[in-house]
Each structure stands twice: as structure tokens, then as C-alpha cells.
Design an enzyme around this catalytic site. Sequence first.
Site, PDB file in Angstrom:
ATOM      1  CG  LEU A  63       7.650 -17.567   9.069  1.00 19.39           C
ATOM      2  CD1 LEU A  63       6.510 -18.672   8.998  1.00 19.39           C
ATOM      3  CD2 LEU A  63       7.912 -17.217   7.406  1.00 19.39           C
ATOM      4  NE  ARG A  64      13.431 -11.280  10.206  1.00 21.17           N
ATOM      5  CZ  ARG A  64      14.364 -11.875  10.939  1.00 21.17           C
ATOM      6  NH1 ARG A  64      14.397 -12.384  11.989  1.00 21.17           N
ATOM      7  NH2 ARG A  64      15.741 -11.884  10.137  1.00 21.17           N
ATOM      8  CG  HIS A  89      22.789 -19.546  16.589  1.00 22.14           C
ATOM      9  ND1 HIS A  89      22.681 -18.870  15.430  1.00 22.14           N
ATOM     10  CD2 HIS A  89      23.599 -18.945  17.246  1.00 22.14           C
ATOM     11  CE1 HIS A  89      23.450 -17.475  15.318  1.00 22.14           C
ATOM     12  NE2 HIS A  89      24.218 -17.733  16.574  1.00 22.14           N
ATOM     13  CG  ASP A 127      19.904 -18.344   9.045  1.00 26.52           C
ATOM     14  OD1 ASP A 127      18.694 -17.792   9.650  1.00 26.52           O
ATOM     15  OD2 ASP A 127      20.758 -18.115   9.433  1.00 26.52           O
ATOM     16  CG  HIS A 162      17.119  -8.184   8.379  1.00 26.78           C
ATOM     17  ND1 HIS A 162      16.762  -7.938   9.675  1.00 26.78           N
ATOM     18  CD2 HIS A 162      17.994  -9.136   8.370  1.00 26.78           C
ATOM     19  CE1 HIS A 162      17.349  -9.073  10.364  1.00 26.78           C
ATOM     20  NE2 HIS A 162      18.083  -9.576   9.639  1.00 26.78           N
TER      21      HIS A 162
HETATM   22  O1  DOR Z   1      22.039 -14.056   9.999  1.00 24.78           O
HETATM   23  C1  DOR Z   1      21.257 -14.378  10.747  1.00 24.78           C
HETATM   24  N1  DOR Z   1      19.889 -13.527  10.878  1.00 24.78           N
HETATM   25  N2  DOR Z   1      21.720 -15.315  11.658  1.00 24.78           N
HETATM   26  C2  DOR Z   1      20.749 -15.771  12.589  1.00 24.78           C
HETATM   27  O2  DOR Z   1      21.403 -16.202  13.568  1.00 24.78           O
HETATM   28  C3  DOR Z   1      19.597 -14.925  13.122  1.00 24.78           C
HETATM   29  C4  DOR Z   1      19.034 -14.335  11.772  1.00 24.78           C
HETATM   30  C5  DOR Z   1      18.054 -13.247  11.976  1.00 24.78           C
HETATM   31  O3  DOR Z   1      17.171 -13.621  12.884  1.00 24.78           O
HETATM   32  O4  DOR Z   1      18.130 -12.168  11.342  1.00 24.78           O
HETATM   33 ZN    ZN Z   2      21.108 -18.806  13.681  1.00 24.58          ZN
END
Ligand code: DOR
Ligand code: ZN
Length: 417
Positions: free
Chosen positions: A62-63, A177, A303, A307
Site C-alpha cells: 500500500l506504500r 519472500h 503482489d 510504482h
Molecule cells: O516486485 C516486487 N515488488 N517484489 C518484491 O518483492 C517487492 C515489491 C515492491 O515492494 O515493490
Molecule cells: Zn516479495
Amino acid sequence: MPTIIKNVKIVNAEQTIQGDILIQNGKFAKISDEIAAQSGYEVVDGSGLCAIPGLVDIHVHLRDPGQTHKEDIASGCAAAAAGGVTSLVCMPNTLPTVDNPETVAYIREKAALTGVKVYPAAAITYGISGKGCCDYAGLKSAGAAALSDDGRPVESDEMLIEALQEGVRLNLPVLCHCEDLKQAAGGKVHEGEISKALGVKGMSSASEYEDIDRTIRLAEQVNAPVHICHVSTAESLRIIREAKARGVKVTCETAPHYFVYTHEKLLSRDADYRMNPPLREECDRKAVIQALIDGTIDAIATDHAPHSPEEKADFVNAPNGVVGMETSLAATMTYMGEILSMNDIIRLMSFNPAKIMGIEGGEIKEGASADFALVDPDEKWIVDVDKLHGKSKNAVFKGVELTGRVKATYCGGKKVY
Ligand code: DOR
Ligand code: ZN
């Protein structure tokens, strides 16, 4: 106001029935062939639709706090609701890391305003840095629902064992992970023909499965349950299948991109197809599908890793991750619909993940919280990233026509989408 969903196909993991659902005081009050509406009831025509238990997505970023230009708790929960997700587990790799009770409380307070159920995973090690185990009891008291260093492996056997044992004591699932950083660090895509063609460093399959093997052996040693995140290789699945057969309490998840795409997608040099673990080979994709069929894979999670377009602009230097909550059900129905029944899909995306987490949800049954979605199984739609409800546009299914569309989502009887 009580709500009746009339004449809907009610799809649970176990069976499908046609009928009506009465929702009252936030719960499924009655499920029956026919329920008569009384005055003051809201009546929703469910003809042609499926009512499914709300999806339980146990792998979401969720950032928030710290990277709210990518996503925040409100936008992430809006994306969840639009995808039929009523419960989600959010990963602790925020800024600051979710390694302290205050940050857990912050997430819970903000999430309470959204209508979607958010279960924060707290970090296994401080700062997800491997430098010492967090105070798990304190995190649990603040409302943490799981432990994970997602984004990184727990490299220390001792720390992983402590987390596994404390996880049992405190009833906190441990979500791992798995990645051997010595092998994978700096890798951009799956190591193989495509990484060579692109001239970029690869991440080998062994960097994933060797660490899954280590993780499973540690869990076995202390007889603790462990959940393996985002499984992507055939060998990983062979190891998990064997471990299950000898009685290890291991569960695992995959994500839609691993059963839909292969590393060939990277030839476009589009960073929206880069995630960790990476898209692998056709034999891996086939193995993931086989494992979804035979039960080796327990759950489909997304997942969801937002971004910004600016961050994703540079193919090689972009961060890993793809968004997925708004497309996971439709992508699974579209690409697995001939192999898995709708009941299987609900088992993988709702029933089993709720069981892995030990949380409510996963079933449409009388007395349960009315967390569900209404889905048109036949509606075709094209994924337009500008219409997603989350803040980021890094969707692997961008521009793709999918079949199956969430028309409405209810959480605790309240319409959230
Ligand atoms: O692709 C991914 N993004 N894999 C991860 O393990 C972390 C995640 C992220 O936080 O962007
Ligand atoms: Zn991961």
C-alpha cells in the site's frame, strides 16, 4: 437498510447454488431459494451475475506511510474494492518500515476509514535489514496480523527460526519472500536466453528455489507453519509439493502474471513487466498452472506493487513490481477459466487465503460478515490504466481484453464499490 440480492448465482469454494441473499446488520442473514422483500428493503437484481465471497489478497503493497506518490491506503483500498477484494494483507516495506507499534496503528487507523479490511504484516527484522528481530508481541498488540520481510529474504537462520517460533506462540502467520541475494542481487529479469539477449544481469531460478528449500527446512526443524510468497519456478513447486507430502506445514501463493506470461514479455524493454521474482520460462508457467490444479499452490495473491510512471520509465533501473488488485479476478477467470472452475478460483483467491491468515471471510454463509462481490462472468473489458482506481499505472494486463468484471463490492454489508 436490509438488502436482498435476488436470483444470483452464489459461488463458494465448495459449491454453486442459485438463489437470494439477505444482508442485514452487516451479515449474510439468510441464503435461500427465494426471500420475500419487505418494505424498506433494498432489492438488487442479481440475474446473470455471480455473488462471490470477497477476495482475500494476502500480498499487497500500500506504500503508506512514506511513498504515497505511488499509492496510499485510501487509493490502494479503492483499487482493492474495484477488484472485488474485501480483505488484504499489506506488506511492511514502507517508510518507515512497519517494525514498530506506532506504524501498525497508523495503518489501522487510516484503513478503518476505507471500508476494506486491511491486515498489516509487520517486519520480521528491524528495517527489513536483517539486523535483529522485531518485538513481535508489541507489534501483535498494536494489531499486526502477520510477519514478513517481503522484498527481502531473512538471511539469518536464527532470526527466521525465532520469527517462526514466535509466530506460532502469537498466532502470526510468517510470510516469506525467498531469494538468495548472493545469487540474485542486481538481477533485472529471469536469467536465461532473454537476459542474455537484453544484455542485463539475470536472477536465476535457483536464487528462488534454493532459498525456498532452506526456509522449508527451517520450518520443518521447528515444526512451525510457513507461507511462501510469490512462487514462480517449476523447481520451487517440486520442493513445496515434496515438503507437503512429508507433512511440513507449508503453504504458498503465486500471482496471475506467473501463470499468464513468460520472460519473453521483457523483449519489449518495458519495465512494467519487471517484478521480483521475475517472469520465468514456459516450463515454469506450465508448472505453476499444474500446481494450481493439483493443490500445491494454495492461493493466488497479487503482489500489488505500485510504482510511478517516472520510476518505471527506465527499463533497467526501474524498481520491481506491478499493480494487480483490479485485474486479478478477471485475469484468473480469463486465462484459467477453462482449467479451473469458478469454485476453484474462489478457493484460491478467497477461501484458502482467509484460512492461511486465520481471518474472517472466504465464504458466503449465514451469519458471516457480508463481504462479497457481484461479478458479471461474461462481460468483456479492456484494461485501461487511466481508469484504474489506484495511483499507479504499472499494470501487466494493460491494454488486454479480459472476461469477467466486478460490478459491485460489499464489505460488512456496505457497498464499497
Ligand atoms: O516486485 C516486487 N515488488 N517484489 C518484491 O518483492 C517487492 C515489491 C515492491 O515492494 O515493490
Ligand atoms: Zn516479495
